[in-house]
Structures are given as C-alpha cells and as structure tokens.
Design an enzyme around this catalytic site. Structure first.
Site, PDB file in Angstrom:
ATOM      1  N   GLU A  33       0.818  -1.206   0.000  1.00  0.00           N
ATOM      2  CA  GLU A  33       0.000   0.000   0.000  1.00  0.00           C
ATOM      3  C   GLU A  33       0.857   1.264   0.000  1.00  0.00           C
ATOM      4  O   GLU A  33       0.524   2.251  -0.660  1.00  0.00           O
ATOM      5  CB  GLU A  33      -0.950  -0.009   1.196  1.00  0.00           C
ATOM      6  CG  GLU A  33      -2.151  -0.926   1.054  1.00  0.00           C
ATOM      7  CD  GLU A  33      -1.804  -2.400   1.178  1.00  0.00           C
ATOM      8  OE1 GLU A  33      -2.580  -3.247   0.694  1.00  0.00           O
ATOM      9  OE2 GLU A  33      -0.737  -2.706   1.761  1.00  0.00           O
ATOM     10  N   GLN A  84      -7.684  -2.388  -1.040  1.00  0.00           N
ATOM     11  CA  GLN A  84      -8.698  -3.436  -0.973  1.00  0.00           C
ATOM     12  C   GLN A  84      -9.673  -3.273   0.184  1.00  0.00           C
ATOM     13  O   GLN A  84     -10.863  -3.534   0.050  1.00  0.00           O
ATOM     14  CB  GLN A  84      -8.026  -4.814  -0.905  1.00  0.00           C
ATOM     15  CG  GLN A  84      -7.459  -5.264  -2.235  1.00  0.00           C
ATOM     16  CD  GLN A  84      -7.065  -6.718  -2.227  1.00  0.00           C
ATOM     17  OE1 GLN A  84      -6.818  -7.311  -1.174  1.00  0.00           O
ATOM     18  NE2 GLN A  84      -6.977  -7.307  -3.399  1.00  0.00           N
ATOM     19  N   HIS A 109     -10.973  -6.073   8.535  1.00  0.00           N
ATOM     20  CA  HIS A 109     -11.685  -5.821   7.275  1.00  0.00           C
ATOM     21  C   HIS A 109     -12.963  -5.011   7.506  1.00  0.00           C
ATOM     22  O   HIS A 109     -13.853  -5.018   6.663  1.00  0.00           O
ATOM     23  CB  HIS A 109     -12.068  -7.136   6.586  1.00  0.00           C
ATOM     24  CG  HIS A 109     -10.919  -8.008   6.227  1.00  0.00           C
ATOM     25  ND1 HIS A 109     -10.272  -8.796   7.141  1.00  0.00           N
ATOM     26  CD2 HIS A 109     -10.284  -8.203   5.043  1.00  0.00           C
ATOM     27  CE1 HIS A 109      -9.296  -9.461   6.555  1.00  0.00           C
ATOM     28  NE2 HIS A 109      -9.281  -9.116   5.277  1.00  0.00           N
TER      29      HIS A 109
END
Length: 337
Positions: free
Chosen positions: A60, A82, A129
């Site tokens: 990243e 993502q 997430h």
C-alpha cells in the site's frame, strides 16, 4: 436512468472517466485481470488496456507513493486499497506527500489522486476488514473525504473526485455495495434492508463535493449522518413517526455547514449518527460545529449515536452497529430535552 448497485455505479464511473480523459489510470491490488476484490473495476483492463488499469504489488505504501509521483507528472491515478483497514502502511504517503504537495511546492505541483477504499462492517470480515477510519483523514488539511450512501451519489461523487485537482479519499461502505444487506446477513427482515439498487444517470455527471442532501424534511430534530447509517436513520425516523429532518452529508470535507446550520436553526435539536467509534469520531467535530454555530437555537444538547469504543467486535458485529432502535431512543431523548 439505469438501475445499478453501488458496485456497478462505481465501475461505470471509472469507465466514463477513463473514456473521457486519457490521463485517468486505475491501479491497485487485483484491480486488473480479476477486477477488484469487490469487482468494482471488472472489465476495465480488457477495455482500456494494461497501461491504464493495472495490478500492483502488495504494498500500500508503494501504491500510493507511486500514484503521488504519477499525479505530479500530470496523470490522474485512481487507487484502490482493498480494505480501508489496509491503508495504514500508506498513511504517511497520503498525509506527508499527497495532502501537502500543492502547499510545499507553492502551487507548482498538484496531486489529483483518488484513493478508494471499502469501509465499515457488515460482511463478517472481522476487525481487519471492518474499520471506519474516516476521522483519520478529515483531520488532515489538504485532503477531501467522501462517503456515498447510494449508487447515484457514488457515481457522481467519484466522477467529481477524479476531476478534482487535489487528493480525495473516497470511502465506500461495503455493506451498501449490493444493497444494505444483500440477503447474506442475519437480519434480512430489517425494514432498512429493502433498497438494493438505485436509479443512476448514464454518461458523465458530477455530484458536487461539499454539498449535503436533505433526504427527509422535518421541524422537530435534525439528524446528521452519512454512508450506511443514512439507511439506518431513515428507517428509524419512519418507525418513530417523529418529525425528523435527515441530512446525508455525502462529503465530510468539505462540509456543507450552511445546510447543517439552516436545519438546526429551524429544528433546535440535533442528533449525529455514524458507525465509527464514538470517541474522536467525526461526530465529535459535527457536534462542536453545531454547538458553536447554532448555540442560541438549540433546545437540547446535541446527541451522538455511534459504535462502541472498542476494537471491532467480530462476534458482536450486529450489536456494535448503531441500529434503528438506538436511533429511536436518541430521538425520544433529544425531544424530551
């Protein structure tokens, strides 16, 4: 108009922008051949080629750092991270380079990048997430922060973000990608899970950054929210039967303070709703602004409804989310104040 999910609207925005401007490029992990982990970039590589939609290494920091250099060179990179939870290695590049490039170069360079990232919970993705880090970006001068709540706004806001000459953080509530629940969750009977698709204009259009939307007019309470919580707010107000004005902020920075002040001055009461943790969440800034600019109109203290002050609780995900019941209790409390 076309009927689209948010994923389809975001994908269409990419395609429209790339067709319109050859300087727009899309980059990130698995965005090319695979089409992105949520399929938001599906088909772009086959349509526009590997030089304009390409996969990157799993870094990243490297992705955003490269995008900053490309932007300074004159390109318009659209970066996909993502999950918002993965952006921390890139945070220094976002804050120290992208946000400051215009200022540190005295206007010689700009940084027209968009950093897209799915945010929030609702897919049982556990704590790595499911985070909602918007306040980490709204604190940084030089960044714009956008959070759409429906397919039409997602496309228009993304096109406006791509056209903007400065860096934009584009947070996409993953619980809304295919509708608020998409039928894969424990509580599909909730009344606020009924809208899966939306009417989206075809072709190019922009939804202006810095302009909120009054989704429901009312005179008793102002409810400020954004992203997934827009649907929670509308359901709670419908179930409560109270005369509540619901405002979808759409962009957190720049903030449409004029619309907020107009509404709170009219209603005299305000509730702030977001999914992120309560302490130091963006709701604290909203509360301070309302208190400062609408003090003499307030009939009760501003109330906040938010997530717990805890690491994201995978097993208690649905209890963590502010739901209609918590919002209805806040409406009752603020109206009694």
């Amino acid at each position: 108009m076309a009927r689209m999910t948010m994923i389809e609207a975001i994908r269409d925005a990419h395609a429209v922008a790339m067709e319109r401007d050859p300087d727009v490029v899309v980059m990130g992990e698995d965005v090319g051949y695979f089409g992105g982990v949520f399929r938001c970039t599906a088909g772009l590589q086959s349509r526009f080629g590997v030089q304009r939609c390409f996969d990157t290494p799993i870094s990243e920091l490297g992705i955003v750092g490269t995008a900053v250099g490309m932007a300074a060179f004159g390109l318009k990179p659209v970066v996909e991270i993502q999950f918002a939870d993965y952006m921390y290695p890139a945070y220094d590049q976002i804050v120290s380079e992208a946000a400051r490039l215009r200022y540190r170069s005295a206007g010689e360079f700009t940084c027209p990048i968009v950093v897209r990232m799915p945010t929030g919970g609702g897919i049982y993705g556990a704590q790595t997430h499911s985070q909602s880090p918007e306040s980490l970006f709204t604190h940084v001068a030089g960044l714009k922060t956008v959070v759409p709540s429906n397919p039409r706004d997602a496309k228009g806001l993304l096109l406006a973000a791509i056209a903007d000459p400065d860096p934009v953080i584009f947070l996409e509530p993953k619980r809304l990608y295919n509708g608020p629940f998409n039928g894969h969750f424990d509580r599909p009977s909730e009344s606020w899970a009924k809208h899966e698709m939306g009417d989206v204009e075809e072709g190019y259009y922009e939804t202006p950054l810095g302009k909120a939307a009054v989704l429901r007019e009312g005179s008793a309470v102002t409810l400020l929210t954004y992203g997934t919580m827009v649907h929670v707010a509308l359901a709670a107000v419908e179930e409560s039967g109270k005369d509540v004005e619901v405002i979808d902020l759409r962009t957190l920075v720049p903030l449409d303070l004029e619309t907020i002040i107009t509404s709170v001055t009219k209603t005299g009461r305000c509730i702030v709703l977001h999914e992120a943790t309560l302490t130091s969440g963006f709701g604290a800034e909203l509360t301070a602004l309302v208190q400062s600019d609408c003090f003499y109109s307030l009939e009760a203290p501003v109330l906040r409804v938010a997530g717990w002050d805890t690491p994201y609780p995978h097993a208690q995900e649905w209890d963590y989310f502010p739901g209609p019941e918590r919002v209805k209790r806040a409406i009752t409390k603020v109206m009694e104040g």
